[in-house]
Design an enzyme around this catalytic site. Structure first.
Site, PDB file in Angstrom:
ATOM      1  CD  GLU A  72      -4.361  -0.699   9.033  1.00 60.19           C
ATOM      2  OE1 GLU A  72      -3.529  -1.556   8.991  1.00 60.19           O
ATOM      3  OE2 GLU A  72      -4.996  -0.047   8.057  1.00 60.19           O
ATOM      4  CD  GLU A  81      -3.214   0.488   1.803  1.00 56.37           C
ATOM      5  OE1 GLU A  81      -3.508  -0.412   2.195  1.00 56.37           O
ATOM      6  OE2 GLU A  81      -4.233   1.403   1.701  1.00 56.37           O
TER       7      GLU A  81
HETATM    8  C1  BGC Z   1      -5.242   2.911   4.678  1.00 54.62           C
HETATM    9  C2  BGC Z   1      -5.760   3.774   5.743  1.00 54.62           C
HETATM   10  C3  BGC Z   1      -6.603   4.543   4.911  1.00 54.62           C
HETATM   11  C4  BGC Z   1      -7.525   4.072   4.563  1.00 54.62           C
HETATM   12  C5  BGC Z   1      -8.846   4.575   3.842  1.00 54.62           C
HETATM   13  C6  BGC Z   1      -6.324   2.113   4.483  1.00 54.62           C
HETATM   14  O1  BGC Z   1      -6.206   0.974   3.633  1.00 54.62           O
HETATM   15  O2  BGC Z   1      -4.162   1.932   5.105  1.00 54.62           O
HETATM   16  O3  BGC Z   1      -4.880   4.320   6.808  1.00 54.62           O
HETATM   17  O4  BGC Z   1      -6.841   5.921   5.267  1.00 54.62           O
HETATM   18  O5  BGC Z   1      -7.373   2.692   3.986  1.00 54.62           O
HETATM   19  O6  BGC Z   1     -10.022   4.407   4.653  1.00 54.62           O
END
Ligand code: BGC
Length: 883
Positions: free
Chosen positions: A742, A462
């Site tokens: 997270e 990501e």
């Molecule tokens: C990310 C988040 C991001 C979110 C959006 C995720 O996959 O890691 O940090 O803000 O998607 O909702």
């Protein structure tokens, strides 16, 4: 004593590549109290001794010492200018000159070099990299030489076999099709008299390596390229320029694969000895061709380059129960590992990088999803090797050693943590070790995710510039580091990637919504989510507040306005809600199996539209745009009125009985005066219902403690902050985290994992609690109406569970310090106020003043005792009555 201790030019030390005169900010220091500057003088010269003064401001009567603009002055390209400043104080003292310099880049000229590529001869289909080189002669005495470089992809620049500069991952990541930045290097010392060779290694990077949710290659183009322009100034006043063109030659390099997620494969058997030295036999080298592009997109680098910010020795080398050999560096980070190893031709070293061990203490890589994070080195003739990968980075604390010649030892490996090299400005320490570790984790979340852009995480497939994460963390980031230039760059790309009607993408640079060649990942919904898109307004406003530089508001003004208009145009009767929203992302009040929290979207969207509009109105006022200020404040009132009628019931309660609904309504000041009391009472009730735990997500969490303490619920704020079972900030610390997670339960108490598909252990967003620690616990708070801490507050909230807390902030004016110590009911507060600033000390919990060396009398106010002081060091002792 009165001295200048620092001089920044465009928020940087000694910048290189400027196309116009920089703004100046200097810090003053004195051993007296109540010192302000009364005059300053600036001079610019091309000589260190200032024999030929090109500009002299003469003595200017002014107390300004930050963001000082210089008048237009004729400057020339690629020249070093010395600049010095002195200051006179109200005590009649005169400082010495403080000398610095800047180097210009393209002031009058434009870049004429071509972008060259090997890909018309060989396609880099497997994410190989290539060398480009050119020999040239330099026969006269050199005064100075500067080299400009950029790439479609990533590059490393070399001159006569030496690496130029220490930057990583250049040219960085921007919205390449619209904005490509170049670096300029001082290479005066690297040019030889006679034969020279300039060269580069070029990788695919974000530009065309496989990247993004769909792992598609060629996001921005299908050919990697390199551009450079070497400007040599000779002592006789003449110049010469070497540019990339079709006379350069190319060859595949030993890096047979490099990818930001997957790592690197380096085969030393493919090395070309002396590939960047003169007189190389280049008969098997290929001709390079040019790639057409609009040179207008080339811009100077404003942000600090990515560098190795720390070298971290391995802590442990051990075997897991599954018999894997693993190195533990003791710290989660973004970085690379330097491997020092001896081997024979054909031997291999292969490492896999990862963040955590599983419940059985085995290697856990499932949360990396598709990111392989693997580095391989294949030995050629050379036996003793020090190898560092070039065009990739990994998110890791651990590395598994898959292959190694002989027996691996701990000192074969050093981790090189990389980050955008911003100045560290904030420090915090308390009497609670777990809290100190949390502060450390917040800082390392920042270090790891500020890698040219603010990424969400550095490990899985990501690593994108999610706007929401960037926005919620901005104020915290600006405490710990000077982030002005970093965010400025990000905001330039945000504006570039806005839709024609002002919509803001979820990620910047935007690779999700059709701004690149990736599929439209979220189809029509890849722009404009409340709390994410508001980065367009919140970040510039935060930068202005912290650094006082109006430039950021000027340059972003149209982008901010376009975002407000987007919400306005998509609202129905002042209620805004639009396409796909993330809402209170990953909140714990989400339905089973969902990431979307329970707070309704229309409330979140409308709350954010009001908040961003309120900041935009303030922006318009700062910039003296009275008409806009009036129009949008009228609009804001209408949103707020509607908010009342739509979201508050007859009893004055918010209809949405979620923590986040209350937090946003209070923090954004959206409730009628009479209802605030009810809302805070209900919020505390909602907290009690969860046994004192938060169930908030990305949007509610950052403001939770602030809302409580801003409304007098000091103890409740500390109770929440100090919770240490799931879900809480300290739970993860107790579970051994070295960065911010997270998910509140990334690792569960029994050691099992939350889920493999979205479980980053280095996600800085929840580190936004750092803002509360700074503003409330340490109590360093700026004054919105007098930004950059020109006037600020020291107003700590004390809690009995601590014996001390202290913090310092290197503001634009100088060092701010605040320390409180608690002895029973007695607080000792020691503070430091920089020259040229004033500080209001608010003792919010004081019931009596015991000792006061400020020389002034504290006034008893609504909220405790208060006094306003000028620069200097002060100590106050007071009595508190706290539970
Ligand atoms: C990310 C988040 C991001 C979110 C959006 C995720 O996959 O890691 O940090 O803000 O998607 O909702």
């Amino acid at each position: 004593m009165f001295e200048i201790i620092d001089l920044k030019l465009n928020h940087k030390k000694k910048p290189i590549g400027l196309s116009s005169l920089p703004k100046l900010s200097w810090k003053l220091n004195s051993n007296q109290r109540d010192v302000v500057q009364t005059h300053y003088q600036v001079q610019i010269s091309t000589q260190m001794k200032f024999n030929d003064v090109k500009y002299d401001s003469k003595l200017v009567k002014s107390n300004e010492s930050i963001n000082v603009e210089l008048p237009q002055l004729e400057i020339v390209d690629f020249k070093k200018y010395y600049i010095r400043v002195k200051s006179i104080s109200n005590k009649g003292e005169e400082s010495k000159w403080f000398i610095s310099f800047f180097i210009t880049g393209y002031v009058n000229q434009a870049i004429k070099a071509s972008m060259i590529t090997i890909e018309d001869s060989i396609k880099l289909n497997h994410e190989e990299t290539f060398y480009a080189r050119k020999e040239f002669e330099s026969k006269k005495n050199i005064e100075s030489a500067y080299c400009t470089a950029t790439a479609f992809g990533l590059y490393k620049l070399y001159l006569n076999g030496d690496r130029v500069g220490d930057y990583q991952l250049t040219p960085g990541w921007t919205s390449y099709n619209k904005h490509l930045i170049y670096q300029i290097y001082d290479v005066t010392e690297l040019i030889r008299n006679g034969e020279n060779t300039i060269g580069a290694m070029v990788g695919v990077g974000w530009y065309k390596g496989s990247f993004g949710f769909n792992r598609k290659p060629n996001l921005y183009g299908d050919k990697a390229g390199f551009l450079c322009e070497l400007h040599i100034n000779y002592s006789d006043g003449s110049q010469s320029v070497i540019r990339t063109d079709t006379s350069w030659k190319g060859h595949l390099s030993p890096i047979l694969m490099s990818n930001l997620y997957d790592g690197e494969y380096y085969d030393a058997n493919r090395e070309i000895d002396n590939w960047c030295l003169s007189n190389l036999d280049t008969t098997d080298w290929l001709g390079l061709t040019t790639i057409d592009f609009n040179h207008m997109i080339l811009k100077e680098q404003v942000s600090e380059p990515v560098r190795v910010i720390e070298q971290i020795q391995a802590e442990k080398l051990f075997r897991t129960p599954e018999n894997d050999l693993v190195i533990d560096f003791g710290q989660n980070m973004s970085g690379l590992v330097q491997i020092s190893v001896t081997g024979m031709k054909g031997d291999q070293v292969e490492l896999n990088f990862f963040e955590v061990l599983d419940a059985e203490h085995n290697v856990y890589i499932d949360n990396l999803r598709g990111a392989e994070q693997k580095v391989t080195y294949v030995f050629g003739e050379k036996e003793d090797v020090v190898y560092i990968p070039s065009f990739t980075f990994q998110g890791f604390r651990y590395a598994r050693i898959n292959k190694f010649p002989g027996q691996a030892k701990i000192d074969n490996f050093i981790a090189l943590a990389i980050s955008s090299s911003m100045e560290m400005t904030g420090r915090i320490e308390t009497s609670n070790k777990t809290v100190n570790q949390l502060v450390h984790n917040i800082l390392w979340g920042l270090n790891s995710n500020f890698v040219d852009i603010p990424t969400d995480c550095p490990q899985r497939d990501e690593r994108m510039g999610w706007t929401g994460d960037a926005q919620v963390f901005a104020r915290t980031a600006c405490y710990f580091k000077n982030c002005y230039n970093f965010y400025k760059k990000y905001m330039i790309d945000l504006a570039h990637d806005q839709t024609s009607d002002g919509g803001v993408p979820h990620v910047v640079p935007d690779i999700l919504s059709g701004n690149s060649n990736d599929d439209k990942f979220l189809s029509e919904g890849a722009v404009s989510a409340a709390g994410w898109a508001d980065a367009a307004v919140i970040i510039p406003w935060t930068l202005y507040q912290v650094y006082g530089d109006e430039d950021i508001l000027v340059t972003q003004y149209e982008s901010m306005k376009a975002w407000i208009d987007f919400m306005k145009n998509h609202s129905e009767d002042y209620i805004w809600s639009y396409n796909m929203q993330f809402g209170d992302w990953v909140a714990l009040d989400a339905k089973e199996g969902s990431y979307f929290g329970a707070t309704p979207n229309d409330l979140i969207c409308t709350a954010y539209s009001a908040y961003s509009t309120s900041l935009f109105v303030k922006t318009a006022k700062v910039l003296n745009k009275q008409k806009d200020a009036e129009i949008y404040s009228d609009y804001l009132n209408k949103i707020i009125n509607k908010y009342h009628s739509e979201f508050i019931d007859d009893a004055g309660c918010l209809k949405a009985q979620t923590q986040t609904a209350h937090i946003l309504s209070l923090y954004f000041d959206l409730l009628p005066e009479d209802n605030k009391e009810i809302a805070i009472k209900n919020l505390v009730g909602l907290l009690d219902k969860e046994n004192g735990h938060l169930v908030t997500g990305f949007l509610g969490t950052p403001y939770f403690c602030s809302v409580l303490s801003n409304h007098g619920k000091y103890k409740e704020a500390y109770d929440l902050f100090l919770k240490d079972d799931f879900p809480s900030w300290l739970y993860q610390v107790n579970m051994g985290a070295t960065t911010i997670w997270e998910h509140w339960d990334g690792v569960k108490p029994d050691g099992s994992m939350w889920s493999p598909d979205m479980n980053s252990f280095n996600h800085y967003a929840y580190g936004a609690i750092g803002e509360w620690i700074q503003r409330t616990m340490i109590g360093i708070e700026l004054d919105e109406s007098d930004p950059a801490y020109h006037h600020y507050y020291i107003q700590p909230i004390i809690d009995k569970r601590f014996t001390y807390a202290k913090g310092s902030l290197m503001s634009q004016y100088g060092m701010i310090e605040s320390k409180w110590e608690l002895y029973g009911d007695r607080v000792k507060l020691s503070i430091k106020v920089p020259v040229n600033t004033r500080c209001t000390i608010n003792l919010r919990q004081a019931i009596d003043i015991m000792d006061n060396n400020t020389g002034q009398t504290f006034l008893e106010m609504d909220l405790g005792f208060s006094v306003c002081v000028g620069s200097g060091e002060y100590k106050v002792e007071y009595l508190v009555n706290i539970e």
